[in-house]
Design a protein around this motif. Structure first.
Motif, short mmCIF file in Angstrom:
data_model
loop_
_atom_site.label_atom_id
_atom_site.label_comp_id
_atom_site.label_asym_id
_atom_site.label_seq_id
_atom_site.Cartn_x
_atom_site.Cartn_y
_atom_site.Cartn_z
N GLY A 17 -5.49 8.87 -0.61
CA GLY A 17 -6.51 8.57 0.38
C GLY A 17 -7.85 9.14 -0.04
O GLY A 17 -7.97 9.85 -1.05
N LEU A 18 -8.90 8.88 0.74
CA LEU A 18 -10.24 9.30 0.36
C LEU A 18 -10.38 10.81 0.23
O LEU A 18 -10.85 11.30 -0.81
N GLY A 44 -5.25 4.46 -2.45
CA GLY A 44 -6.04 4.46 -1.23
C GLY A 44 -5.30 4.83 0.03
O GLY A 44 -5.92 5.19 1.03
N GLY A 45 -3.95 4.71 0.07
CA GLY A 45 -3.23 5.00 1.31
C GLY A 45 -3.73 4.13 2.45
O GLY A 45 -3.86 2.91 2.31
N ASN A 46 -4.06 4.75 3.59
CA ASN A 46 -4.59 4.00 4.72
C ASN A 46 -6.07 3.67 4.58
O ASN A 46 -6.67 3.08 5.47
N ALA A 166 -9.77 -3.41 -8.24
CA ALA A 166 -9.96 -3.28 -6.81
C ALA A 166 -9.16 -2.12 -6.28
O ALA A 166 -7.97 -2.03 -6.50
N ALA A 167 -9.83 -1.22 -5.53
CA ALA A 167 -9.11 -0.09 -4.97
C ALA A 167 -8.08 -0.57 -3.98
O ALA A 167 -8.28 -1.51 -3.25
N GLY A 168 -6.99 0.14 -3.92
CA GLY A 168 -5.96 -0.20 -2.96
C GLY A 168 -5.07 -1.32 -3.39
O GLY A 168 -4.08 -1.61 -2.75
N SER A 169 -5.40 -2.00 -4.48
CA SER A 169 -4.57 -3.09 -4.94
C SER A 169 -3.50 -2.57 -5.87
O SER A 169 -3.66 -1.56 -6.51
#
Length: 638
Positions: A17-18, A44-46, A166-169
């Motif tokens: 996460g951030l 990235g998590g949530n 892409a973040a979170g991908s």
């Protein structure tokens, strides 16, 4: 590959996460050996962003009923007599009530595949138990030129560049950045010219096509959304960046901003008496506005000027410190129209429980952020909010951090229950909620409570130039504090602003037709922004806790968490900077990286192994604004 990895680390960070990613970057930058692990297969998590197919997988995963007894207990055999293991929850319990709906035509949708999608990995590779090391990496060819944020005139032309992933991908399902075509005005691709056609004929045909497309908007079907799924980058948590917020300051200070690109939010909207209208923000906007009378313009400018340095005029508000901000506005001889604009579109505070000082501080923050990058105070990262955690992960990897995705940590601590919830909705629509001369608008709208006791709803509408949706569509995020399920909380606002009818039912509507929803998803996310060490029992002194996202508009809680106690703003949470300073009190938090020529390598003169980012300054020289010359150098990654 695993044989070459270190067996000991100074810092182990669980979750990407951030706040966790910021801490990992800060620790790695200060010379600590960092291992950053995540049980998920994406960063990235949530705080993550997904392509459309990635989001469908996320929806399917979170609609499953997790077995609380399910889990691997083999780790218990590895605990020594002088050690104690505290099991971790295996299932993610922060997401509930996930519901998705499709309103677009679904003809032949089952046979459509996402354009450019890579072959699916075998189940054994993607299994949660596999110990696969995933380093944040890219190639020199994929790395695009990026320049850091800085103060610049609001008239500066936006430049768009494209990060390498892409973040979170998932690593297998990153957004198709290379497929994005950027064409300058007047640029005509040669591929469009056929034999026997003159350039003038091509120009005429193109002009006719544009006019035809403008006259008859193309109908978007579900199969098109699936096929163009890699054009979408859909955030799990919807936020904007204040141009003078803590996160922006950190991105500039650490030079992490070179990994991302941002666009200025172009307009701030208000919803009043059933109509959506644009709110004037800057001085020029106020005096050019046709919504306000000349008297209202003077009243608004006088009040905003006072708010900018209200601390210097305590007599103006001391008698109203215990009053609601909405009641205080009534004493300032402001018209109901101005009161609504200030409360819901400038201060953006809840009417029911916001006091005068809170409202003045929020208004002041809004005004202080104006003009740094544009006519509104907000920035949005291209490719979605999930890019920001990944930017810090890249910095961590550059300085030696090791990343492991799909690698669950099975024992440590167990999260306590918390009842705070965030209601979220994500819509894909066919048009904007407020028509404008340009269809490339980034808009924010605060919808006041429709009934007493209901929360205000924050709506952010993104256009295709943000790289979060396909052409001819808009991505709409709605967020509020939870009262019931997300669908029950947000459906009244959705019904006011959008049409949920199918494509066939909406045909033949007039000019005033609401935007049609093509697809939507509703879900509740746990607000874990108040989680800290006190939320856990028997924590060892060398274990620190990061909180998750909240429902606030900005990201400051990830850097520092603040609470207003009636007299001053004080730090109450142990977020990224506070945790880092507690771990390493003598180290600077995220200092700027050194210039490549200042780096001294180990005694044998060999350079460290390339972590896989490449150096875009060597292959793609950056054209930087004048002020950022000293920040143009990238850290050595060779």
């Amino acid at each position: 590959m695993a044989d070459n990895l270190p067996s000991e680390f100074d810092v182990v960070v669980i979750g990407t996460g951030l706040p966790e990613s910021i801490i990992a970057a800060a620790c790695s930058r200060s010379g600590q050996r960092v291992l950053h692990v995540d049980s998920r297969q994406y960063y990235g998590g949530n705080w993550a962003s997904f392509s459309f197919s990635g989001l469908l997988s996320w929806i399917k995963e979170n609609q499953k009923t997790a077995d609380p007894c399910e889990g691997n207990t083999r780790w218990e055999e590895l605990i020594l007599e002088n050690e104690e293991g505290i099991p971790l929850n295996k299932a993610d319990q922060t997401i509930q009530h996930v519901e998705d709906f499709c309103y677009a035509s679904q003809d032949l949708a089952e046979d459509v595949e996402e354009a450019g999608a890579l072959p699916k990995a075998p189940a054994s590779v993607a299994s949660a138990s596999s110990e696969v090391i995933e380093e944040v990496s890219g190639t020199p060819e994929a790395e695009e030129k990026c320049f850091p944020l800085e103060d610049r005139p609001s008239g500066t032309k936006d430049e768009e560049t494209f990060p390498d992933s892409a973040a979170g991908s998932e690593p297998e399902c990153t957004a198709d950045h290379e497929a994005v075509e950027v064409t300058s005005l007047g640029e005509k691709p040669c591929d469009n010219v056929t034999p026997g056609q003159s350039v003038q004929e091509v120009e005429n045909n193109e002009a006719a096509s544009i006019v035809e497309a403008a006259a008859e908007p193309r109908k978007i079907t579900y199969s098109q959304i699936v096929k163009e799924g890699r054009r979408f980058n859909i955030d799990l948590i919807s936020k904007l960046l204040y141009s003078r917020g803590l996160l922006i300051d950190l991105l500039i200070k650490s030079n992490v901003s070179r990994y991302a690109e941002f666009k200025n939010v172009t307009r701030i909207l208000a919803f009043r008496e059933g109509r959506v209208e644009q709110v004037p923000c800057s001085r020029a906007d106020v005096f050019n506005s046709k919504q306000l009378t000349m008297v209202e313009k003077r009243m608004l400018m006088k009040f905003l000027t006072f708010c900018l340095d209200y601390e210097q005029h305590p007599d103006e508000y001391q008698g109203h410190k215990d009053s609601k901000f909405s009641d205080y506005l009534k004493t300032q001889k402001l018209t109901p129209n101005l009161q609504h604009f200030i409360l819901h579109s400038i201060a953006m505070v809840p009417e029911a429980d916001c006091y005068t000082i809170d409202g003045l501080k929020a208004t002041q923050k809004f005004l202080q952020c104006l003009g740094r990058y544009g006519n509104t105070p907000f920035l949005f990262p291209l490719y979605g909010q999930g890019e920001i955690p990944q930017c810090f992960c890249r910095m961590c990897a550059v300085f030696g951090g090791v990343y492991c995705l799909r690698h669950p940590v099975q024992c440590l601590v167990v999260d306590k229950e918390t009842r705070r919830q965030i209601s979220r909705a994500v819509l894909i629509t066919d048009r904007s909620i407020l028509k404008a001369s340009s269809d490339q608008q980034i808009s924010i709208l605060t919808v006041p409570p429709m009934e007493p006791g209901q929360p205000a709803v924050c709506l952010i509408e993104l256009c295709s130039s943000t790289m979060t949706c396909m052409k001819n569509t808009y991505l709409v995020h709605l967020t509020c504090s939870s009262i019931k399920t997300a669908k029950e909380d947000l459906e009244p606002v959705v019904g006011q602003l959008f049409s949920e009818s199918t494509e066939t039912e909406s045909e033949g509507a007039g000019e005033g037709q609401k935007p049609q929803i093509l697809w939507s998803v509703y879900f509740n996310m746990r607000d874990s922004s108040g989680v800290d060490r006190t939320s856990y029992a028997n924590l060892p002194p060398n274990i620190y806790v990061c909180s998750g996202p909240d429902n606030a508009l900005g990201n400051d809680c990830a850097v520092k968490q603040f609470h207003y106690d009636g007299d001053s703003w004080c730090v109450v949470g142990r977020q990224a900077e506070a945790i880092f300073q507690e771990m390493f009190p003598s180290e600077e938090f995220c200092p700027p990286p050194p210039n490549p020529e200042d780096i001294i390598y180990d005694g044998d003169g060999t350079q460290p192994e390339d972590p896989g980012f490449g150096n875009p300054s060597e292959t793609n020289p950056e054209t930087l604004p004048e002020k950022s010359t000293e920040e143009s150098e990238r850290p050595s990654e060779e």
